[in-house]
Write a protein that holds these residues in place. Structure first.
Motif, short mmCIF file in Angstrom:
data_model
loop_
_atom_site.label_atom_id
_atom_site.label_comp_id
_atom_site.label_asym_id
_atom_site.label_seq_id
_atom_site.Cartn_x
_atom_site.Cartn_y
_atom_site.Cartn_z
N UNK A 173 -70.25 46.06 -13.76
CA UNK A 173 -69.63 46.37 -12.49
C UNK A 173 -70.65 47.07 -11.60
N UNK A 174 -70.96 46.51 -10.46
CA UNK A 174 -71.91 47.14 -9.53
C UNK A 174 -71.36 48.48 -9.03
N UNK A 175 -72.25 49.47 -8.95
CA UNK A 175 -71.85 50.80 -8.53
C UNK A 175 -72.85 51.35 -7.52
N UNK A 176 -72.35 51.95 -6.46
CA UNK A 176 -73.22 52.64 -5.51
C UNK A 176 -72.94 54.14 -5.63
N UNK A 177 -73.99 54.91 -5.68
CA UNK A 177 -73.89 56.35 -5.79
C UNK A 177 -74.54 56.97 -4.56
N UNK A 178 -73.77 57.74 -3.82
CA UNK A 178 -74.27 58.47 -2.66
C UNK A 178 -74.10 59.95 -2.98
N UNK A 179 -75.20 60.61 -3.32
CA UNK A 179 -75.15 62.00 -3.75
C UNK A 179 -75.70 62.92 -2.67
N UNK A 180 -75.04 64.04 -2.47
CA UNK A 180 -75.50 65.01 -1.48
C UNK A 180 -76.25 66.14 -2.18
N UNK A 181 -77.27 66.63 -1.50
CA UNK A 181 -78.08 67.73 -2.02
C UNK A 181 -78.29 68.74 -0.89
N UNK A 182 -78.12 70.00 -1.19
CA UNK A 182 -78.18 71.02 -0.16
C UNK A 182 -79.58 71.40 0.28
N UNK A 212 -78.95 62.30 -0.52
CA UNK A 212 -79.02 62.78 0.86
C UNK A 212 -79.32 64.27 0.82
N UNK A 213 -80.48 64.65 1.30
CA UNK A 213 -80.95 66.03 1.22
C UNK A 213 -80.60 66.83 2.48
N UNK A 214 -80.59 68.14 2.34
CA UNK A 214 -80.38 69.09 3.44
C UNK A 214 -79.03 68.93 4.13
N UNK A 215 -78.02 68.54 3.41
CA UNK A 215 -76.71 68.35 4.04
C UNK A 215 -76.07 69.68 4.43
N UNK A 216 -76.44 70.75 3.76
CA UNK A 216 -75.84 72.06 4.06
C UNK A 216 -76.51 72.77 5.23
N UNK A 217 -77.76 72.41 5.52
CA UNK A 217 -78.55 73.21 6.45
C UNK A 217 -78.97 72.51 7.73
#
Length: 84
Positions: free
Chosen positions: A1-10, A47-52
């Protein structure tokens, strides 16, 4: 099953790379969670710097939308998790 992962990093990408946090997260998620469940066709993005950084969040949202559209394309190549 194809899976996409979109992860956030602060934090900044350079911080994650310096301490290899991104590699540790990828191994845990792709191998320890998804791979253990039999999923190997994984398209992972951080995805980096999502908090700042508000501008970064806007860019990430646009990129996430495009990645989702590309992922649903019938021409999407099958990917194999790096650590599977």
């Amino acid at each position: 099953r194809p899976t996409i992962l979109l992860a956030t990093a602060g934090s900044r990408e350079s911080t994650y790379r310096k301490y290899r946090y991104d590699e540790a997260m990828r191994i845990q998620i792709e191998t320890g969670i998804l791979g253990y469940g039999g999923i190997s066709d994984i398209d992972a993005h951080f995805f980096y710097e999502v908090d700042t950084d508000a501008e970064a969040r806007k860019r990430h949202l646009e990129l996430a939308r495009q990645l989702g559209q590309d992922f649903l394309s019938s021409n999407r190549p099958t990917r194999q998790a790096e650590y599977s």
